[in-house]
Design a protein around this motif. Structure first.
Motif, PDB file in Angstrom:
ATOM      1  N   PHE A  60       0.826  -1.207   0.000  1.00 57.05           N
ATOM      2  CA  PHE A  60       0.000   0.000   0.000  1.00 57.05           C
ATOM      3  C   PHE A  60       0.860   1.256   0.000  1.00 57.05           C
ATOM      4  O   PHE A  60       1.914   1.300   0.651  1.00 57.05           O
ATOM      5  CB  PHE A  60      -0.883   0.042   1.257  1.00 57.05           C
ATOM      6  N   PRO A  61       0.405   2.320  -0.658  1.00 55.57           N
ATOM      7  CA  PRO A  61       1.109   3.600  -0.556  1.00 55.57           C
ATOM      8  C   PRO A  61       0.927   4.190   0.843  1.00 55.57           C
ATOM      9  O   PRO A  61      -0.137   4.063   1.455  1.00 55.57           O
ATOM     10  CB  PRO A  61       0.440   4.464  -1.625  1.00 55.57           C
ATOM     11  N   SER A  62       1.965   4.849   1.314  1.00 56.93           N
ATOM     12  CA  SER A  62       1.967   5.335   2.694  1.00 56.93           C
ATOM     13  C   SER A  62       0.862   6.350   2.972  1.00 56.93           C
ATOM     14  O   SER A  62       0.353   6.436   4.094  1.00 56.93           O
ATOM     15  CB  SER A  62       3.328   5.964   3.014  1.00 56.93           C
ATOM     16  N   ASN A  63       0.467   7.126   1.973  1.00 56.86           N
ATOM     17  CA  ASN A  63      -0.483   8.212   2.223  1.00 56.86           C
ATOM     18  C   ASN A  63      -1.916   7.735   2.418  1.00 56.86           C
ATOM     19  O   ASN A  63      -2.786   8.516   2.793  1.00 56.86           O
ATOM     20  CB  ASN A  63      -0.437   9.232   1.078  1.00 56.86           C
ATOM     21  N   GLU A  64      -2.176   6.451   2.180  1.00 63.30           N
ATOM     22  CA  GLU A  64      -3.540   5.950   2.322  1.00 63.30           C
ATOM     23  C   GLU A  64      -3.760   5.179   3.629  1.00 63.30           C
ATOM     24  O   GLU A  64      -4.893   4.823   3.947  1.00 63.30           O
ATOM     25  CB  GLU A  64      -3.894   5.044   1.138  1.00 63.30           C
ATOM     26  N   LEU A  65      -2.701   4.931   4.375  1.00 60.89           N
ATOM     27  CA  LEU A  65      -2.821   4.079   5.555  1.00 60.89           C
ATOM     28  C   LEU A  65      -3.227   4.874   6.788  1.00 60.89           C
ATOM     29  O   LEU A  65      -2.864   6.036   6.951  1.00 60.89           O
ATOM     30  CB  LEU A  65      -1.501   3.360   5.822  1.00 60.89           C
ATOM     31  N   ARG A  66      -3.971   4.203   7.648  1.00 61.98           N
ATOM     32  CA  ARG A  66      -4.375   4.799   8.921  1.00 61.98           C
ATOM     33  C   ARG A  66      -3.893   3.903  10.060  1.00 61.98           C
ATOM     34  O   ARG A  66      -4.125   2.693  10.048  1.00 61.98           O
ATOM     35  CB  ARG A  66      -5.892   4.967   8.995  1.00 61.98           C
ATOM     36  N   ILE A  67      -3.213   4.519  11.009  1.00 70.36           N
ATOM     37  CA  ILE A  67      -2.792   3.797  12.208  1.00 70.36           C
ATOM     38  C   ILE A  67      -3.658   4.269  13.362  1.00 70.36           C
ATOM     39  O   ILE A  67      -3.820   5.470  13.578  1.00 70.36           O
ATOM     40  CB  ILE A  67      -1.307   4.045  12.523  1.00 70.36           C
ATOM     41  N   MET A  68      -4.207   3.327  14.094  1.00 67.15           N
ATOM     42  CA  MET A  68      -5.024   3.668  15.257  1.00 67.15           C
ATOM     43  C   MET A  68      -4.167   3.628  16.524  1.00 67.15           C
ATOM     44  O   MET A  68      -3.047   3.105  16.526  1.00 67.15           O
ATOM     45  CB  MET A  68      -6.205   2.693  15.384  1.00 67.15           C
ATOM     46  N   ASP A  69      -4.705   4.176  17.578  1.00 70.43           N
ATOM     47  CA  ASP A  69      -4.036   4.138  18.868  1.00 70.43           C
ATOM     48  C   ASP A  69      -3.919   2.695  19.366  1.00 70.43           C
ATOM     49  O   ASP A  69      -4.749   1.850  19.041  1.00 70.43           O
ATOM     50  CB  ASP A  69      -4.798   4.988  19.884  1.00 70.43           C
ATOM     51  N   TYR A  70      -2.869   2.447  20.142  1.00 69.22           N
ATOM     52  CA  TYR A  70      -2.668   1.132  20.758  1.00 69.22           C
ATOM     53  C   TYR A  70      -2.426   1.398  22.239  1.00 69.22           C
ATOM     54  O   TYR A  70      -1.353   1.849  22.649  1.00 69.22           O
ATOM     55  CB  TYR A  70      -1.476   0.417  20.127  1.00 69.22           C
ATOM     56  N   ASN A  71      -3.427   1.135  23.042  1.00 71.78           N
ATOM     57  CA  ASN A  71      -3.459   1.617  24.417  1.00 71.78           C
ATOM     58  C   ASN A  71      -2.976   0.575  25.417  1.00 71.78           C
ATOM     59  O   ASN A  71      -2.844  -0.602  25.090  1.00 71.78           O
ATOM     60  CB  ASN A  71      -4.885   2.082  24.742  1.00 71.78           C
ATOM     61  N   ARG A  72      -2.701   1.021  26.645  1.00 67.66           N
ATOM     62  CA  ARG A  72      -2.115   0.165  27.668  1.00 67.66           C
ATOM     63  C   ARG A  72      -2.985   0.111  28.917  1.00 67.66           C
ATOM     64  O   ARG A  72      -3.576   1.125  29.315  1.00 67.66           O
ATOM     65  CB  ARG A  72      -0.741   0.696  28.089  1.00 67.66           C
ATOM     66  N   VAL A  73      -3.020  -1.065  29.547  1.00 73.51           N
ATOM     67  CA  VAL A  73      -3.648  -1.219  30.865  1.00 73.51           C
ATOM     68  C   VAL A  73      -2.675  -1.995  31.751  1.00 73.51           C
ATOM     69  O   VAL A  73      -1.987  -2.897  31.289  1.00 73.51           O
ATOM     70  CB  VAL A  73      -5.013  -1.957  30.785  1.00 73.51           C
ATOM     71  N   VAL A  74      -2.605  -1.599  33.023  1.00 74.06           N
ATOM     72  CA  VAL A  74      -1.653  -2.209  33.958  1.00 74.06           C
ATOM     73  C   VAL A  74      -2.399  -2.682  35.196  1.00 74.06           C
ATOM     74  O   VAL A  74      -3.312  -2.020  35.690  1.00 74.06           O
ATOM     75  CB  VAL A  74      -0.538  -1.205  34.341  1.00 74.06           C
ATOM     76  N   LYS A  75      -1.976  -3.829  35.716  1.00 73.56           N
ATOM     77  CA  LYS A  75      -2.733  -4.544  36.753  1.00 73.56           C
ATOM     78  C   LYS A  75      -2.652  -3.905  38.126  1.00 73.56           C
ATOM     79  O   LYS A  75      -3.570  -4.020  38.936  1.00 73.56           O
ATOM     80  CB  LYS A  75      -2.231  -5.989  36.835  1.00 73.56           C
ATOM     81  N   ASP A  76      -1.544  -3.224  38.459  1.00 71.57           N
ATOM     82  CA  ASP A  76      -1.388  -2.651  39.804  1.00 71.57           C
ATOM     83  C   ASP A  76      -0.483  -1.433  39.725  1.00 71.57           C
ATOM     84  O   ASP A  76       0.047  -1.096  38.663  1.00 71.57           O
ATOM     85  CB  ASP A  76      -0.814  -3.691  40.777  1.00 71.57           C
TER      86      ASP A  76
END
Length: 415
Positions: free
Chosen positions: A246-262
């Motif tokens: 794919f050409p770079s200008n058409e791609l979408r990256i979404m957020d990749y979030n974090r959760v921590v146990k304590d």
């Protein structure tokens, strides 16, 4: 100079594409896969997650799992679910999600381009995951899931592809259960194929966007086949692997979030004071979860409340392609020093939530089994390219690409 190569794809019969096409094997567990296939005997999960056709107690790495995958491919070919193209072709694959289209070229990529770093990487791979896909490719004798590649946008390549789409009927055109539209065209015109090959010869680098384990495994199988065939010419099918570029200008990256146990032995007040060393902390007064609106800002959900975190100037290094990544900033200045997450690849106290699930999922996880959550601003495609060009490795779970390529629409026979 990037090599693209046409091939005789094994693909679904035109009437069955929507039933065969399946999400990638690594975005679901076996239980979820069993549920997905129970009313669909055509699903490609019968190949990519073939344990669905074996007892639930079976070890996922049992030889019978790989043998069943091969058996199911053969069955699909014999009953006409899958057919092989008579001639070599390139393919155009367009996905439309929420009105946003992205169009890639389905072709074979070269294992030598991978080895010589024409195809650039940005992630470490895990040996056990590689070993699984090596066995899957080797036993089935097929590449069953394409590697998601990108390149810096080239106007002429896009023009050729778009012109072809306008003037030819699609091979497939369907809407998947998640609302994503999948449309594909076969390029059988040798003149167009040659023109695209020549255009890509001028592309300096291809970049793995998603599929590092599949790529590494495909290359390893190719090298194994070379060892068994000392007089190989380089033209054999095992010298190439399946990709969509794919050409770079058409791609979408979404957020990749974090959760921590304590909170690593801290109470909430102690934890908050430790965070303030490197971040400005502000209680979020808006409605709903806090979604970061720019780089170097983060959301934090703790004790039923959202906060906005802003990285202080002394920890921002915009001249360094790795250190300027938000996931790196969070790891180096909060997750590791405050929460004790030294290696997020193996630490069981941290989990990752793809942006497709929404920020409410972070709240749900904290209320269920975690203590604190962090919402992220998405990594950009140019960050990915800069990291790859520098020969660096991104932190784990830095990118979440949507929509996902469907497996089963195009297969590459290694023989």
């Amino acid at each position: 100079m990037a090599i693209v190569r046409p091939f005789r794809a094994v693909r679904p019969h035109e009437t069955l594409a929507d039933k065969v096409a399946a999400l990638p094997y690594d975005v679901m567990n076996s239980e979820e896969a069993r549920e997905m296939v129970k009313d669909n005997p055509y699903s490609f999960l019968h190949v990519d997650k073939s344990e669905v056709d074996l007892p639930p107690s079976i070890d996922l790495y049992d030889q019978r799992v790989y043998d069943k995958a091969r058996e199911n491919i053969v069955k699909f070919i014999e009953d006409g679910t899958l057919v092989q193209e008579a001639d070599k072709a390139l393919y155009i694959y367009t996905l439309v999600m929420d009105g946003h289209p992205q169009t890639g070229l389905v072709s074979l990529a070269s294992i030598d381009d991978y080895q010589n770093n024409v195809i650039k990487k940005h992630e470490f791979t895990r040996a056990e995951k590689e070993a699984d896909r090596i066995r899957h490719v080797d036993v089935t004798n097929f590449h069953t899931g394409p590697i998601f590649l990108t390149y810096v946008y080239q106007e002429e390549i896009t023009r050729i592809i778009e012109d072809y789409k306008k003037n030819h009927e699609p091979l497939y055109d369907f809407v998947a259960e998640d609302g994503v539209t999948h449309t594909a065209w076969a390029i059988l015109d040798e003149n167009i194929i040659e023109e695209l090959k020549k255009r890509f010869e001028k592309v300096e680098s291809l970049y793995i966007a998603d599929g590092h384990h599949r790529a590494a495994s495909a290359v390893r199988v190719g090298m194994m086949r070379r060892e068994k065939n000392k007089d190989f010419t380089g033209e054999e099918e095992f010298n190439y692997f399946l990709s969509v570029i794919f050409p770079s200008n058409e791609l979408r990256i979404m957020d990749y979030n974090r959760v921590v146990k304590d909170l690593n032995g801290c109470d909430s007040e102690q934890f908050m004071e430790a965070v303030k060393k490197d971040f400005t902390v502000t209680a979020y007064e808006g409605e709903g979860p806090y979604r970061p609106e720019r780089k170097h800002t983060f959301g934090m959900y703790l004790d039923g409340r959202w906060y906005k975190l802003e990285a202080k100037e002394h920890i921002i290094f915009d001249e360094d392609p790795l250190k300027r990544l938000d996931c790196k900033i969070l790891q180096d200045h909060l997750l590791h020093p405050v929460l004790g997450i030294e290696d997020p690849r193996v630490d069981k106290r941290i989990d990752f939530v793809g942006g497709i699930r929404g920020l409410k999922e972070l709240e749900r996880r904290v209320e269920k089994d975690m203590k604190v959550a962090f919402s992220m601003y998405p990594t950009t495609i140019m960050d990915l390219i800069s990291i790859s060009d520098a020969g660096m490795v991104m932190p784990p779970k830095s990118t979440w690409f949507e929509p996902k390529l469907r497996s089963g629409l195009f297969l590459h026979d290694l023989e």
